[in-house]
Write an enzyme that holds these catalytic residues in place. Structure first.
Site, mmCIF file in Angstrom:
data_model
loop_
_atom_site.group_PDB
_atom_site.id
_atom_site.type_symbol
_atom_site.label_atom_id
_atom_site.label_comp_id
_atom_site.label_asym_id
_atom_site.label_seq_id
_atom_site.Cartn_x
_atom_site.Cartn_y
_atom_site.Cartn_z
ATOM 1 N N ARG A 187 49.295 -86.274 74.395
ATOM 2 C CA ARG A 187 49.861 -87.380 75.181
ATOM 3 C C ARG A 187 48.788 -88.394 75.568
ATOM 4 O O ARG A 187 48.973 -89.604 75.428
ATOM 5 C CB ARG A 187 50.505 -86.835 76.457
ATOM 6 C CG ARG A 187 51.804 -86.088 76.280
ATOM 7 C CD ARG A 187 52.225 -85.500 77.618
ATOM 8 N NE ARG A 187 53.519 -84.827 77.569
ATOM 9 C CZ ARG A 187 54.054 -84.179 78.604
ATOM 10 N NH1 ARG A 187 53.410 -84.145 79.759
ATOM 11 N NH2 ARG A 187 55.236 -83.594 78.482
ATOM 12 N N ASN A 203 23.982 -83.963 66.748
ATOM 13 C CA ASN A 203 25.060 -84.858 67.139
ATOM 14 C C ASN A 203 24.958 -85.038 68.641
ATOM 15 O O ASN A 203 24.993 -84.059 69.385
ATOM 16 C CB ASN A 203 26.408 -84.244 66.763
ATOM 17 C CG ASN A 203 27.574 -84.930 67.459
ATOM 18 O OD1 ASN A 203 27.575 -86.139 67.641
ATOM 19 N ND2 ASN A 203 28.565 -84.151 67.863
ATOM 20 N N GLY A 204 24.790 -86.258 69.110
ATOM 21 C CA GLY A 204 24.740 -86.486 70.544
ATOM 22 C C GLY A 204 23.590 -87.367 70.957
ATOM 23 O O GLY A 204 23.010 -88.091 70.141
ATOM 24 N N CYS A 229 27.444 -88.209 66.144
ATOM 25 C CA CYS A 229 27.482 -88.202 64.690
ATOM 26 C C CYS A 229 28.359 -87.037 64.243
ATOM 27 O O CYS A 229 29.074 -86.444 65.045
ATOM 28 C CB CYS A 229 26.068 -88.047 64.122
ATOM 29 S SG CYS A 229 24.894 -89.303 64.716
ATOM 30 N N THR A 241 49.329 -82.019 76.727
ATOM 31 C CA THR A 241 48.731 -83.085 77.536
ATOM 32 C C THR A 241 47.605 -83.798 76.797
ATOM 33 O O THR A 241 47.389 -84.993 76.980
ATOM 34 C CB THR A 241 48.222 -82.527 78.885
ATOM 35 O OG1 THR A 241 47.917 -83.620 79.745
ATOM 36 C CG2 THR A 241 46.989 -81.657 78.714
ATOM 37 N N LEU A 277 26.192 -92.012 63.090
ATOM 38 C CA LEU A 277 26.576 -93.181 63.870
ATOM 39 C C LEU A 277 25.309 -93.661 64.561
ATOM 40 O O LEU A 277 24.789 -93.000 65.464
ATOM 41 C CB LEU A 277 27.647 -92.828 64.904
ATOM 42 C CG LEU A 277 28.108 -93.976 65.814
ATOM 43 C CD1 LEU A 277 28.803 -95.066 65.012
ATOM 44 C CD2 LEU A 277 29.022 -93.453 66.918
#
Length: 624
Positions: free
Chosen positions: A372, A121-122, A2, A369, A85
């Site tokens: 990318r 969150n988690g 979340c 990186t 979420l």
């Protein structure tokens, strides 16, 4: 996962309407993390331990499901927001979470309704076991919701913040407010799988948020919250709660690899992360790590389908790449063997280039990186979410635990290799965890990472690092994990996938992707601009035009110096730390993050590759 935001110790005189408006404004910037529901709450200062909660703390009659501004009888100084979420208990698990009133019982700890507030969150994978442990320790807590995160409330009440974190198994960032005492604090999981930042307002307020964008306009000083640590308002300091044996020991590990134990611990880690009340799937690049996650998940799912009801019968897997990319072909082969319903997504070079600015905004980084690799993942996550999937399993972390990157071919000895692995894990929250978290959560898709399970880490990181040394032709990168799952009588994967050479995600999606990014940067950054880069970017000065291009975008949306400083300085080859550049003479002029910069790659760059080419070209231009 979340999105969370906490604003604490606002100055007296702050109006409730202004504080609520600021809370909502800043929380909206991370609503992509939690599109399912929003929870906003204001709080007054605690009157002190022992005070009656209703009235004295500014809440008329305590409203468990929320407090309206009219209910506050003294000014609010704290505010907590949660953008949800919904994956576990979609019906009743809205946050912030309030402590549920517990019936009095002899020998049990009393908890009053609403005395502890948590926004998390988690996911806490062992929450059911923790409720049983609490009851055995005198806390008979009956939760108000089915949320796995509500267990944090009685754990904090019984053990305190640090000890509560130490028994959690999962990925998490959370803020807690104790209305009895006025204490507030925050904590982050052991590796930094979930993102969390801390900010300091000019008015003395303390902020915590899942993403930088909630803080950057109001906090001139901000930082990444340290993984494996808590922060408390009583000490105004961090305290470490994560103390694994492999991190604290002064000598390198010497345990022989127990292949059966390594395999069983990993399978347990995967099964823990299959906890979900919504549709989920797996990311499958066709490399070793994601393929093992998918293979184990499918086996567990087959077992559950035959013994339990309400389990989806087929596992869906997802891959992304340019047309004809190595990963797409390998992922299809792996999926056919495993038996997943596989979805291959393609993107064009132009679609990837068009997304760069948005990717940097969401990732809050300019690391080369990371950008990318995150761009294809960002595009794939959008398509996955559009299919109704809200959670995926992913393979991040294996390379940092098992010496999987190609530059480890040059590790001089086991002690150096182990030191590099520890440094890589210490920085994982800045790179791969940040990418996996934010590239997916940009679309409200949660990524879970079995390789970073605490118990798996404890086993794998205590293996003698000499067993992780690469010795060709037989012992290639991540040999011990490949060997643990090399079961010819009942193969988890095709041999060509199980023993496939390491391919970094940004390379595996198609070798033309990195080349296109370099060409794009060359068109947008002039030699004159690059020649004076050190004057414009005094911290972490870009060393290539590609790095300059990303930094220019980052600074346009996050212009404060402290935002740039959330990304550390240092050179890298193939995702190494700076220490590894001394392992081989060739690394000095080939220090690009692509795995192809290391000569052992099957499609390595030629001898003419020079990472300093942009700097040399710019220097020559300015002399003319």
């Amino acid at each position: 996962m979340c999105g969370i935001l906490g604003i604490f110790d606002c100055p007296e005189g702050t109006t409730q309407s202004a504080l609520r408006a600021k809370l909502i404004e800043c929380a909206r910037r991370i609503r992509h993390r939690g599109p399912d529901w929003s929870g906003y709450q204001l709080f007054c200062k605690a009157a002190g331990a022992g005070s009656k909660l209703s009235g004295a703390l500014g809440l008329g009659a305590l409203h468990i499901d929320g407090v309206q501004e009219a209910d506050l009888v003294v000014p609010a100084v704290h505010a907590i927001a949660h953008e949800r979420l919904a994956i576990i208990d979609p019906d009743s698990g809205a946050q912030p979470l309030w402590a549920a009133a517990q019936a009095k019982g002899e020998g049990f700890l009393r908890i009053e309704a609403g005395e502890i507030i948590v926004a998390a969150n988690g996911e806490i994978y062992n929450y059911k076991e923790l409720y049983a442990r609490l009851e055995a320790d005198g806390v008979k807590y009956v939760p108000r919701t089915g949320s796995d995160c509500e267990v944090i409330i009685p754990l904090y009440r019984k053990y305190g913040l640090e000890r509560a974190c130490a028994v959690l198994r999962g990925m998490f960032s959370f803020v807690v407010f104790d209305r009895r005492t006025g204490f507030y604090g925050a904590a982050r999981d052991h590796i930094g799988i979930t993102s969390l930042y801390m900010g300091f307002g000019m008015d003395g307020s303390i902020w915590f948020a899942s993403e930088l964008k909630s803080l950057s306009r109001d906090c001139p000083r901000l930082e990444q919250f340290k993984p494996g640590y808590c922060w408390g308002s009583d000490s105004r300091a961090y305290s470490r709660w994560y103390e694994p044996t492999w991190l604290s020991r002064t000598t390198i590990p010497d345990a022989a690899c127990d292949y059966a134990k390594l395999r069983a611990t990993f399978e347990t880690a995967v099964e823990r992360r299959m906890m979900s009340d919504v549709p989920w799937g797996v990311l499958l690049s066709g490399g070793l790590d994601s393929s093992l996650v998918a293979a184990v998940a499918q086996r567990i799912l087959n077992r559950k389908v035959s013994s339990e009801k309400n389990w989806m019968a087929k596992l869906h897997s997802f891959s992304v790449g340019l047309v004809g990319s190595p990963d797409l072909a390998a992922a299809q082969k792996a999926a056919e063997h495993i038996g997943t319903v596989h979805h291959s997504f393609t993107f064009t070079l132009q679609e990837g280039l068009d997304a760069i600015s948005e990717v940097i905004y969401h990732l809050e980084t300019y690391d080369v990186t990371t950008v990318r690799a995150a761009t294809p993942m960002f595009l794939m996550a959008r398509k996955i979410k559009a299919m109704g999937v809200k959670m995926v399993l992913s393979g991040e972390g294996a390379d940092e635990i098992l010496a999987g990157y190609l530059y480890f071919h040059k590790a001089p000895n086991a002690a150096e290799l182990h030191a590099e692995l520890k440094d890589k894990l210490d920085q994982l929250h800045i790179y791969d965890c940040l990418r996996a978290n934010k590239a997916t959560m940009a679309w409200g898709l949660e990524a879970r990472v079995p390789f970073l399970d605490q118990d798996y880490l404890e086993v794998a990181m205590n293996i003698d690092p000499d067993e992780k040394m690469i010795r060709l032709p037989d012992r290639i990168e991540k040999y011990i994990m490949r060997k643990a799952f090399d079961t010819p009588d009942d193969p988890y994967l095709p041999r060509e996938i199980l023993w496939r050479q390491k391919e970094q995600f940004s390379d595996g999606v198609g070798y033309g992707w990195i080349d296109a990014l370099r060409d794009h940067a060359e068109r947008h950054v002039t030699d004159q601009q690059f020649a004076v880069a050190a004057h414009r970017f005094t911290y972490n000065t870009p060393r290539t035009k590609e790095a300059y291009f990303y930094r220019d975008i980052f600074d346009s949306v996050y212009p404060t110096p402290s935002a740039a400083e959330t990304i550390p300085e240092g050179r890298s080859i193939a995702c190494s730390t700076e220490r590894a550049l001394s392992w081989d003479e060739s690394f000095a002029d080939r220090a690009d993050q692509s795995g192809r910069s290391v000569g052992v790659h099957v499609a390595a760059y030629g001898d003419s590759f020079d990472v300093h080419a942009d700097a040399k070209k710019a220097a020559a231009t300015t002399k003319q």
